[in-house]
Design an enzyme around this catalytic site. Structure first.
Site, PDB file in Angstrom:
ATOM      1  N   ARG A  87     -10.185 -11.761   2.202  1.00 26.34           N
ATOM      2  CA  ARG A  87     -11.033 -12.837   1.677  1.00 26.34           C
ATOM      3  C   ARG A  87     -10.324 -14.188   1.760  1.00 26.34           C
ATOM      4  O   ARG A  87     -10.969 -15.228   1.849  1.00 26.34           O
ATOM      5  CB  ARG A  87     -11.441 -12.495   0.231  1.00 26.34           C
ATOM      6  CG  ARG A  87     -10.296 -12.360  -0.722  1.00 26.34           C
ATOM      7  CD  ARG A  87     -10.646 -11.550  -1.974  1.00 26.34           C
ATOM      8  NE  ARG A  87     -10.828 -10.133  -1.676  1.00 26.34           N
ATOM      9  CZ  ARG A  87     -11.098  -9.218  -2.597  1.00 26.34           C
ATOM     10  NH1 ARG A  87     -11.242  -9.555  -3.862  1.00 26.34           N
ATOM     11  NH2 ARG A  87     -11.229  -7.950  -2.261  1.00 26.34           N
ATOM     12  N   LYS A  89       0.842  -1.206   0.000  1.00 32.26           N
ATOM     13  CA  LYS A  89       0.000   0.000   0.000  1.00 32.26           C
ATOM     14  C   LYS A  89       0.871   1.249   0.000  1.00 32.26           C
ATOM     15  O   LYS A  89       1.957   1.233   0.589  1.00 32.26           O
ATOM     16  CB  LYS A  89      -0.849   0.049   1.284  1.00 32.26           C
ATOM     17  CG  LYS A  89      -2.001  -0.919   1.349  1.00 32.26           C
ATOM     18  CD  LYS A  89      -2.749  -0.715   2.668  1.00 32.26           C
ATOM     19  CE  LYS A  89      -3.869  -1.736   2.844  1.00 32.26           C
ATOM     20  NZ  LYS A  89      -4.969  -1.575   1.896  1.00 32.26           N
TER      21      LYS A  89
HETATM   22  N1  BES Z   1      -7.966  -3.809   4.666  1.00 31.80           N
HETATM   23  C1  BES Z   1      -8.255  -3.368   3.361  1.00 31.80           C
HETATM   24  C2  BES Z   1      -9.622  -2.708   3.221  1.00 31.80           C
HETATM   25  C3  BES Z   1      -9.805  -1.382   3.909  1.00 31.80           C
HETATM   26  C4  BES Z   1      -9.622  -0.211   3.225  1.00 31.80           C
HETATM   27  C5  BES Z   1     -10.260  -1.334   5.213  1.00 31.80           C
HETATM   28  C6  BES Z   1      -9.831   1.004   3.860  1.00 31.80           C
HETATM   29  C7  BES Z   1     -10.473  -0.126   5.839  1.00 31.80           C
HETATM   30  C8  BES Z   1     -10.278   1.035   5.166  1.00 31.80           C
HETATM   31  C9  BES Z   1      -8.232  -4.550   2.406  1.00 31.80           C
HETATM   32  O1  BES Z   1      -7.436  -5.624   2.746  1.00 31.80           O
HETATM   33  C10 BES Z   1      -7.707  -4.035   1.111  1.00 31.80           C
HETATM   34  O2  BES Z   1      -6.581  -3.642   1.070  1.00 31.80           O
HETATM   35  N2  BES Z   1      -8.560  -4.044   0.118  1.00 31.80           N
HETATM   36  C11 BES Z   1      -8.199  -3.570  -1.159  1.00 31.80           C
HETATM   37  C12 BES Z   1      -8.755  -4.571  -2.120  1.00 31.80           C
HETATM   38  C13 BES Z   1      -8.245  -4.426  -3.514  1.00 31.80           C
HETATM   39  C14 BES Z   1      -6.786  -4.757  -3.603  1.00 31.80           C
HETATM   40  C15 BES Z   1      -9.062  -5.348  -4.376  1.00 31.80           C
HETATM   41  C16 BES Z   1      -8.863  -2.211  -1.356  1.00 31.80           C
HETATM   42  O3  BES Z   1      -9.937  -1.989  -0.835  1.00 31.80           O
HETATM   43  O4  BES Z   1      -8.241  -1.363  -1.992  1.00 31.80           O
HETATM   44 ZN    ZN Z   2      -5.394  -5.454   2.086  1.00 32.55          ZN
END
Ligand code: BES
Ligand code: ZN
Ligand code: ZN
Length: 498
Positions: A347, A273
């Protein structure tokens, strides 16, 4: 947490340091009118003014708080929380909010306990002499006693409801503590230990707890949890809690399974990230925190229901050993999954947790997860997305949320997304859709593959799990403990059906 008492006394004679008076919109302000007008109090919902009582009532300080003309239980919960959070330098408070039912009395009590929450574990004393090693200076008084004025004070049902509110709020506050812990202090093994401590507290022997370490996870074919945890030098854990009330013939009881996403820190893994999005990613275990806290609350309430809960704990980190985009994982139950983005890790751990839940053969399963940023885009920061394979159960979940004062809203799982999940060219399933549109739906379609025909609801709490703004109502800054109250309510309603 302050002690909460009920009383039928008149507000003018209440002997607390501060008297909180709820003023309904357009209500006659009586004797308070001169002071309230002077302070520009218009009675707008959640407007609060504090002033010396100057002998008008026995309490030294009066706090007036605006309420709608016909406040809901949630309005009262928020008003009580706001009052105890904002009042400074008082140790006892009387609340005159005119609850119209025992449920509203309970909502006020819950508001008191939720509103007095603060996460102070890492704050040094605000004392300039600290460095010199001298004694701590006096801290401002904390509220230790709250009296709720109500005509229902002498009814035993009111006392029971207030006790229940305290048990539930305690669980919410523990979930908040876990979310607020710095991620380096709550890695998977430490979180599992904290869960065991909390479940064992108060000799709650009706809850059995089992912790699987990485070796056991290997033996049990939990390829999703292991795949996500592989990049971290703090290996993953699975915590299983089971509750059935000692007193009943458990066989006939309804059985609810719960599964929580417990990523103690989500760096994104190799699909790392950007720094700004990583800042709050200690929140990524809020789903596990909610299911564990709710299970313990349900046990402490002794509800006639069986609960089997799974907390899937892993730290998502990049390293030479981390799972790569392109890798294929074999999940518990045998399905193979092609990984496309290691940041869509939730997931993967939930897939194993859901399979374990199905094996426990419950009537329903609910998973709770900070799963997708897409759900935040869709529903904002205060509303949980509900996705399900059983519309009737989905509606029951949303209804339970509504009555607990938590905001939840349905989102669909479309055929289009189910087809996409099955479109990997080398494995049974693909984990991620490179097109971001409908990301919350794709994620739920992926989870659905692991629940089969079992009645299931998925709660995406990515938005409401963490408050990055300022405190409001009963919502503090940081971890919110969202989901706990709804889960307890779902269990309590299922228990009532038998
Ligand atoms: N933990 C994050 C989701 C999240 C985002 C929680 C903001 C709380 C606040 C999750 O694991 C994630 O990184 N999701 C990605 C998915 C994508 C790579 C398909 C996302 O939401 O960008
Ligand atoms: Zn994630
Ligand atoms: Zn995540």
């Amino acid at each position: 947490m302050p002690t909460v008492k009920l009383s039928t006394a008149k507000s003018a004679t209440a002997s607390a340091d501060a008297l909180v008076i709820g003023i309904r919109h357009d209500e006659d302000k009586g004797d308070l009118a001169p002071s309230l007008d002077l302070l520009g109090f218009t009675g707008e919902k959640s407007q609060m003014v504090v002033f010396p009582s100057n002998g008008l009532v026995k309490a030294k300080v009066i706090a007036a708080i605006g309420l709608p003309a016909e406040p809901s239980a949630e309005d009262l919960r928020r008003a009580a929380a706001q009052a105890v959070r904002s009042l400074k330098n008082v140790s006892s408070v009387t609340l005159d909010l005119h609850p119209a039912s025992v449920d509203e009395v309970a909502a006020i009590a819950e508001g008191v306990h939720l509103g007095s929450y603060a996460f102070t574990a890492f704050k040094s004393a605000k004392d300039s002499s600290r460095k010199a090693g001298r004694k701590k200076a006096a801290e401002p008084a904390e509220i230790t006693e709250v009296t709720i004025l109500t005509a229902f004070a002498r009814q035993t049902s009111a006392a029971t409801a207030v006790d229940r509110a305290q048990t539930v709020a305690e669980a919410v506050n523990v979930a908040r503590d876990w979310v607020n812990m710095p991620p380096g202090d709550l890695r998977p093994a430490a979180f599992a230990a904290a869960i065991s401590d909390f479940a064992g507290e108060g000799g709650s022997t009706d809850v059995k707890i089992q912790v699987w370490d990485e070796k056991r996870l290997e033996k049990e074919d939990c390829g999703g949890i292991l795949g996500v945890g592989r990049g971290s030098d703090s290996p993953p854990r699975l915590v299983r809690l089971s509750y059935s009330p000692a007193a009943s013939a458990s066989k006939d009881l309804p059985h609810l399974a719960l599964v929580g996403k417990g990523i103690t820190f989500d760096s994104g893994g190799l699909s790392i990230k950007p720094g700004a999005s990583m800042q709050t990613m200690k929140l990524d275990m809020a789903g596990a925190a909610a299911v564990v806290a709710a299970t313990v609350a349900i046990a402490r309430l002794g509800l006639p229901i069986r609960i089997t809960a799974f907390a899937c704990l892993a730290e998502n980190m990049p390293s030479g050993g981390a799972t790569r985009p392109g890798d294929v994982l074999r999940m518990r139950g045998g399905a193979t999954v092609e990984v496309h983005n290691t940041d869509a890790e939730g997931r993967l751990v939930l897939a194993d947790g859901l399979t374990l839940a199905v094996e426990a053969n419950p009537d329903h399963v609910v998973d709770v997860a900070t799963l997708t940023g897409a759900c935040v885009v869709a529903l904002g920061n205060n509303t949980t997305g509900v996705l399900t394979n059983d519309e009737e159960f989905g509606e029951a979940v949303i209804d339970a949320a509504h009555s607990s004062g938590e905001s939840m809203w349905p989102l669909p799982i479309t055929e289009e997304m189910q087809d996409l999940v099955r479109s990997s060219s080398i494995a049974d399933l693909r984990q991620h859709n490179p097109k971001p549109a409908g990301g919350a739906l794709f994620a739920a379609a992926f989870l659905r593959e692991f629940v089969g025909e079992l009645s299931w609801a998925h709660l995406d709490i990515a938005g409401p799990s963490f408050n990055e703004g300022s405190a409001h109502g009963h919502t503090p800054v940081g971890g919110t403990g969202v989901g706990v109250r709804t889960l307890v309510q779902i269990a309590s309603r299922l228990a009532d059906t038998r």
